[in-house]
Design a protein around this motif. Structure first.
Motif, PDB file in Angstrom:
ATOM      1  N   ILE A 204       0.855  -1.189   0.000  1.00  0.00           N
ATOM      2  CA  ILE A 204       0.000   0.000   0.000  1.00  0.00           C
ATOM      3  C   ILE A 204       0.887   1.234   0.000  1.00  0.00           C
ATOM      4  N   VAL A 205       0.584   2.158  -0.895  1.00  0.00           N
ATOM      5  CA  VAL A 205       1.289   3.433  -0.970  1.00  0.00           C
ATOM      6  C   VAL A 205       0.326   4.528  -0.546  1.00  0.00           C
ATOM      7  N   SER A 206       0.705   5.275   0.482  1.00  0.00           N
ATOM      8  CA  SER A 206      -0.120   6.408   0.901  1.00  0.00           C
ATOM      9  C   SER A 206       0.358   7.664   0.198  1.00  0.00           C
ATOM     10  N   LEU A 207      -0.597   8.419  -0.317  1.00  0.00           N
ATOM     11  CA  LEU A 207      -0.300   9.687  -0.988  1.00  0.00           C
ATOM     12  C   LEU A 207      -0.783  10.877  -0.175  1.00  0.00           C
ATOM     13  N   LEU A 208      -0.932  10.675   1.146  1.00  0.00           N
ATOM     14  CA  LEU A 208      -1.312  11.800   2.018  1.00  0.00           C
ATOM     15  C   LEU A 208      -0.328  12.952   1.861  1.00  0.00           C
ATOM     16  N   ASP A 209       0.963  12.626   1.828  1.00  0.00           N
ATOM     17  CA  ASP A 209       2.011  13.608   1.581  1.00  0.00           C
ATOM     18  C   ASP A 209       2.590  13.281   0.212  1.00  0.00           C
ATOM     19  N   LYS A 210       2.064  13.917  -0.823  1.00  0.00           N
ATOM     20  CA  LYS A 210       2.446  13.572  -2.193  1.00  0.00           C
ATOM     21  C   LYS A 210       3.936  13.778  -2.463  1.00  0.00           C
ATOM     22  N   ALA A 211       4.575  14.682  -1.741  1.00  0.00           N
ATOM     23  CA  ALA A 211       6.004  14.910  -1.912  1.00  0.00           C
ATOM     24  C   ALA A 211       6.837  13.802  -1.266  1.00  0.00           C
ATOM     25  N   ASN A 212       6.218  13.040  -0.371  1.00  0.00           N
ATOM     26  CA  ASN A 212       6.928  11.981   0.341  1.00  0.00           C
ATOM     27  C   ASN A 212       5.990  10.781   0.543  1.00  0.00           C
ATOM     28  N   PRO A 213       5.685  10.032  -0.525  1.00  0.00           N
ATOM     29  CA  PRO A 213       4.769   8.895  -0.391  1.00  0.00           C
ATOM     30  C   PRO A 213       5.291   7.869   0.609  1.00  0.00           C
TER      31      PRO A 213
END
Length: 104
Positions: free
Chosen positions: A75-84
């Motif tokens: 699972i990849v979280s994109l909550l912080d798009k600059a630091n997945p």
């Protein structure tokens, strides 16, 4: 999919939910992947998806949909798009265990 710990082919699946908040693979595509992988002698090694608005951890829905006990769930979280944030799990009979991620 692959064999002997080596990924041989990546399959991109259609999200039949067509939603950034829910994910469900197309059952016909899953059958085709299972068939092709089986014909090649491969196993389904990793099932991956992103969480666009939540942490990189299995949701209740993810756990309920996890039907491949021998596969990893990435699972990849994109909550912080600059630091997945990328995390990987085993999900067996509703039990979740996190595994170490090693990128080489």
């Amino acid at each position: 999919s692959g064999a002997g710990g080596k990924v041989e082919k990546l399959y991109r699946m259609t999200n039949v939910e067509a939603s950034p908040f829910r994910f469900s693979m197309d059952p016909l595509e899953i059958m085709k992947v299972d068939e092709e992988a089986g014909d090649m002698g491969w196993e389904l090694m990793v099932i991956y998806h992103s969480h666009t608005h939540s942490p990189a951890e299995p949701s209740k829905t993810d756990i309920g949909l996890a039907t491949y006990p021998d596969s990893y769930y990435l699972i990849v979280s994109l909550l912080d798009k600059a630091n997945p944030d990328l995390r990987i799990f085993r999900i067996v009979d509703g039990e979740v265990s996190e595994e170490p991620v090693v990128i080489t």
